[in-house]
Design a protein around this motif. Structure first.
Motif, PDB file in Angstrom:
ATOM      1  N   LYS A   1       0.836  -1.209   0.000  1.00 42.45           N
ATOM      2  CA  LYS A   1       0.000   0.000   0.000  1.00 42.45           C
ATOM      3  C   LYS A   1       0.867   1.253   0.000  1.00 42.45           C
ATOM      4  CE  LYS A   1      -3.736   2.296   2.553  1.00 42.45           C
ATOM      5  NZ  LYS A   1      -4.635   2.198   3.740  1.00 42.45           N
ATOM      6  N   ALA A   2       1.914   1.258   0.816  1.00 42.58           N
ATOM      7  CA  ALA A   2       2.827   2.403   0.863  1.00 42.58           C
ATOM      8  C   ALA A   2       3.608   2.536  -0.443  1.00 42.58           C
ATOM      9  CB  ALA A   2       3.782   2.252   2.040  1.00 42.58           C
ATOM     10  N   ALA A   3       3.938   1.398  -1.071  1.00 50.83           N
ATOM     11  CA  ALA A   3       4.644   1.429  -2.353  1.00 50.83           C
ATOM     12  C   ALA A   3       3.773   2.078  -3.424  1.00 50.83           C
ATOM     13  CB  ALA A   3       5.027   0.009  -2.773  1.00 50.83           C
ATOM     14  N   HIS A   4       2.499   1.702  -3.432  1.00 50.70           N
ATOM     15  CA  HIS A   4       1.579   2.276  -4.422  1.00 50.70           C
ATOM     16  C   HIS A   4       1.389   3.776  -4.181  1.00 50.70           C
ATOM     17  CE1 HIS A   4      -1.371   2.105  -7.569  1.00 50.70           C
ATOM     18  NE2 HIS A   4      -2.298   2.621  -6.793  1.00 50.70           N
ATOM     19  N   LYS A   5       1.305   4.159  -2.918  1.00 49.02           N
ATOM     20  CA  LYS A   5       1.166   5.579  -2.597  1.00 49.02           C
ATOM     21  C   LYS A   5       2.389   6.351  -3.045  1.00 49.02           C
ATOM     22  CE  LYS A   5       0.386   8.753   1.263  1.00 49.02           C
ATOM     23  NZ  LYS A   5       0.146   8.870   2.732  1.00 49.02           N
ATOM     24  N   ARG A   6       3.570   5.781  -2.824  1.00 48.29           N
ATOM     25  CA  ARG A   6       4.811   6.429  -3.257  1.00 48.29           C
ATOM     26  C   ARG A   6       4.835   6.619  -4.771  1.00 48.29           C
ATOM     27  NH1 ARG A   6      10.026   5.546  -5.026  1.00 48.29           N
ATOM     28  NH2 ARG A   6      11.568   6.879  -3.999  1.00 48.29           N
ATOM     29  N   LEU A   7       4.398   5.581  -5.472  1.00 53.53           N
ATOM     30  CA  LEU A   7       4.346   5.655  -6.928  1.00 53.53           C
ATOM     31  C   LEU A   7       3.433   6.785  -7.396  1.00 53.53           C
ATOM     32  CD1 LEU A   7       4.871   4.159  -9.758  1.00 53.53           C
ATOM     33  CD2 LEU A   7       2.564   3.288  -9.387  1.00 53.53           C
ATOM     34  N   LYS A   8       2.237   6.853  -6.822  1.00 52.99           N
ATOM     35  CA  LYS A   8       1.243   7.824  -7.267  1.00 52.99           C
ATOM     36  C   LYS A   8       1.632   9.259  -6.920  1.00 52.99           C
ATOM     37  CE  LYS A   8      -3.120   6.848  -6.499  1.00 52.99           C
ATOM     38  NZ  LYS A   8      -3.752   6.842  -7.824  1.00 52.99           N
ATOM     39  N   SER A   9       2.218   9.427  -5.736  1.00 50.03           N
ATOM     40  CA  SER A   9       2.465  10.783  -5.256  1.00 50.03           C
ATOM     41  C   SER A   9       3.849  11.319  -5.610  1.00 50.03           C
ATOM     42  CB  SER A   9       2.289  10.837  -3.737  1.00 50.03           C
ATOM     43  OG  SER A   9       3.248  10.012  -3.098  1.00 50.03           O
ATOM     44  N   TYR A  10       4.734  10.434  -6.082  1.00 51.30           N
ATOM     45  CA  TYR A  10       6.093  10.909  -6.361  1.00 51.30           C
ATOM     46  C   TYR A  10       6.722  10.298  -7.614  1.00 51.30           C
ATOM     47  CZ  TYR A  10      11.105  11.662  -5.937  1.00 51.30           C
ATOM     48  OH  TYR A  10      12.414  11.979  -6.196  1.00 51.30           O
ATOM     49  N   THR A  11       6.852   8.975  -7.645  1.00 52.17           N
ATOM     50  CA  THR A  11       7.634   8.330  -8.694  1.00 52.17           C
ATOM     51  C   THR A  11       7.083   8.587 -10.091  1.00 52.17           C
ATOM     52  OG1 THR A  11       8.141   6.575  -7.112  1.00 52.17           O
ATOM     53  CG2 THR A  11       8.637   6.154  -9.440  1.00 52.17           C
ATOM     54  N   ALA A  12       5.798   8.314 -10.295  1.00 51.78           N
ATOM     55  CA  ALA A  12       5.209   8.477 -11.626  1.00 51.78           C
ATOM     56  C   ALA A  12       5.251   9.927 -12.103  1.00 51.78           C
ATOM     57  CB  ALA A  12       3.789   7.927 -11.649  1.00 51.78           C
ATOM     58  N   PRO A  13       4.815  10.905 -11.301  1.00 50.62           N
ATOM     59  CA  PRO A  13       4.899  12.293 -11.750  1.00 50.62           C
ATOM     60  C   PRO A  13       6.330  12.738 -12.069  1.00 50.62           C
ATOM     61  CG  PRO A  13       3.409  12.126  -9.888  1.00 50.62           C
ATOM     62  CD  PRO A  13       4.087  10.798 -10.005  1.00 50.62           C
ATOM     63  N   ALA A  14       7.289  12.320 -11.234  1.00 49.12           N
ATOM     64  CA  ALA A  14       8.684  12.706 -11.459  1.00 49.12           C
ATOM     65  C   ALA A  14       9.220  12.119 -12.760  1.00 49.12           C
ATOM     66  CB  ALA A  14       9.543  12.271 -10.278  1.00 49.12           C
ATOM     67  N   ASN A  15       8.896  10.865 -13.027  1.00 54.61           N
ATOM     68  CA  ASN A  15       9.368  10.231 -14.260  1.00 54.61           C
ATOM     69  C   ASN A  15       8.695  10.832 -15.491  1.00 54.61           C
ATOM     70  OD1 ASN A  15      11.448   8.221 -13.910  1.00 54.61           O
ATOM     71  ND2 ASN A  15       9.997   7.104 -12.645  1.00 54.61           N
ATOM     72  N   CYS A  16       7.407  11.119 -15.398  1.00 58.91           N
ATOM     73  CA  CYS A  16       6.714  11.729 -16.533  1.00 58.91           C
ATOM     74  C   CYS A  16       7.286  13.112 -16.841  1.00 58.91           C
ATOM     75  CB  CYS A  16       5.217  11.820 -16.251  1.00 58.91           C
ATOM     76  SG  CYS A  16       4.361  10.226 -16.358  1.00 58.91           S
ATOM     77  N   GLU A  17       7.597  13.859 -15.789  1.00 60.85           N
ATOM     78  CA  GLU A  17       8.198  15.181 -16.001  1.00 60.85           C
ATOM     79  C   GLU A  17       9.584  15.055 -16.623  1.00 60.85           C
ATOM     80  OE1 GLU A  17       9.111  19.325 -13.542  1.00 60.85           O
ATOM     81  OE2 GLU A  17       8.290  17.583 -12.490  1.00 60.85           O
ATOM     82  N   ARG A  18      10.375  14.107 -16.131  1.00 58.63           N
ATOM     83  CA  ARG A  18      11.722  13.874 -16.670  1.00 58.63           C
ATOM     84  C   ARG A  18      11.678  13.512 -18.154  1.00 58.63           C
ATOM     85  NH1 ARG A  18      14.645   9.115 -17.353  1.00 58.63           N
ATOM     86  NH2 ARG A  18      13.006   7.927 -16.295  1.00 58.63           N
ATOM     87  N   LEU A  19      10.684  12.718 -18.532  1.00 56.00           N
ATOM     88  CA  LEU A  19      10.562  12.245 -19.914  1.00 56.00           C
ATOM     89  C   LEU A  19       9.775  13.201 -20.804  1.00 56.00           C
ATOM     90  CD1 LEU A  19       9.835   8.509 -19.037  1.00 56.00           C
ATOM     91  CD2 LEU A  19      11.974   9.443 -19.964  1.00 56.00           C
TER      92      LEU A  19
END
Length: 213
Positions: free
Chosen positions: A147-165
């Motif tokens: 659950k914490a992994a999914h929250k991390r993905l949604k709130s940080y990892t995915a947005p950061a990677n999309c911005e980088r790309l």
């Protein structure tokens, strides 16, 4: 009964033990130099080696390290210059590689690898194909639960990677996942690896420093 110290959940030594109980090999690298020394142990000359796209691999110098080794390196970044088909050939070649090097989006305190992918080539190689998979994980990616992994993905990892790309997804603007239907969406294929089917096929290097998203 002694009360459990919650910091044990994020002790690299404890997580390494849990990874080993999940049939994965585990190593701890206190600094970038020790990381590359471990890579020397795991990768031999003349091996065919591929990698998944990863900020962690770039930040820690692993990509340049692989380019400098006497190996058959299936270099996805260099393949981009030759077009989409060249990239696809490299991705397909990864499935028969001797070693596949990648990071993970998160690692739970139980020693479970949590990942999400756009095309699915990275998570597919993690699950099946290459003889050996080397997963490099910064301590910033350690989480309590799925659950914490999914929250991390949604709130940080995915947005950061999309911005980088430079992708055109809503999360670039909102800084949080909107579960979008964008053509640029990168959150498509989710995997949770709880155990390695072949003992020792997956090798996790735990970094005692932060790296990647």
């Amino acid at each position: 009964m002694a009360k459990k110290n919650v910091t044990d959940d994020f002790s690299l030594e404890k997580i390494a033990e849990r990874l080993r109980s999940n049939r994965m090999d585990a190593y701890i690298a206190p600094n970038p130099d020790s990381l590359l020394s471990i890579m020397d142990e795991l990768i031999s000359d003349d091996m065919t080696v591929a990698n998944g796209g990863s900020v962690t691999l770039s930040e820690t110098g692993v990509i340049e390290y692989l380019r400098g080794r006497r190996i058959n390196f299936l270099d996805k970044e260099k393949a981009r210059a030759d077009g989409v088909e060249a990239v696809r050939n490299v991705e397909l070649g990864a499935f028969s590689a001797d070693a596949y090097v990648m990071s993970t989006n998160a690692l739970t305190s139980k020693g479970w690898l949590y990942n999400v992918d756009g095309k699915g080539n990275r998570v597919a190689a993690l699950v099946y194909g290459p003889k050996s998979v080397i997963v490099i994980c910064g301590k910033n990616k350690l989480v309590k639960s799925v659950k914490a992994a999914h929250k991390r993905l949604k709130s940080y990892t995915a947005p950061a990677n999309c911005e980088r790309l430079a992708l055109k997804t809503p999360c670039v603007r909102t800084k949080t996942c909107m579960d979008c239907s964008s053509n640029d969406r990168i959150c498509n294929a989710y995997t949770i690896v709880r155990k390695s089917n072949i003992k020792g096929r997956i090798k996790v290097i735990l970094l005692d420093f932060e790296a990647g998203y």
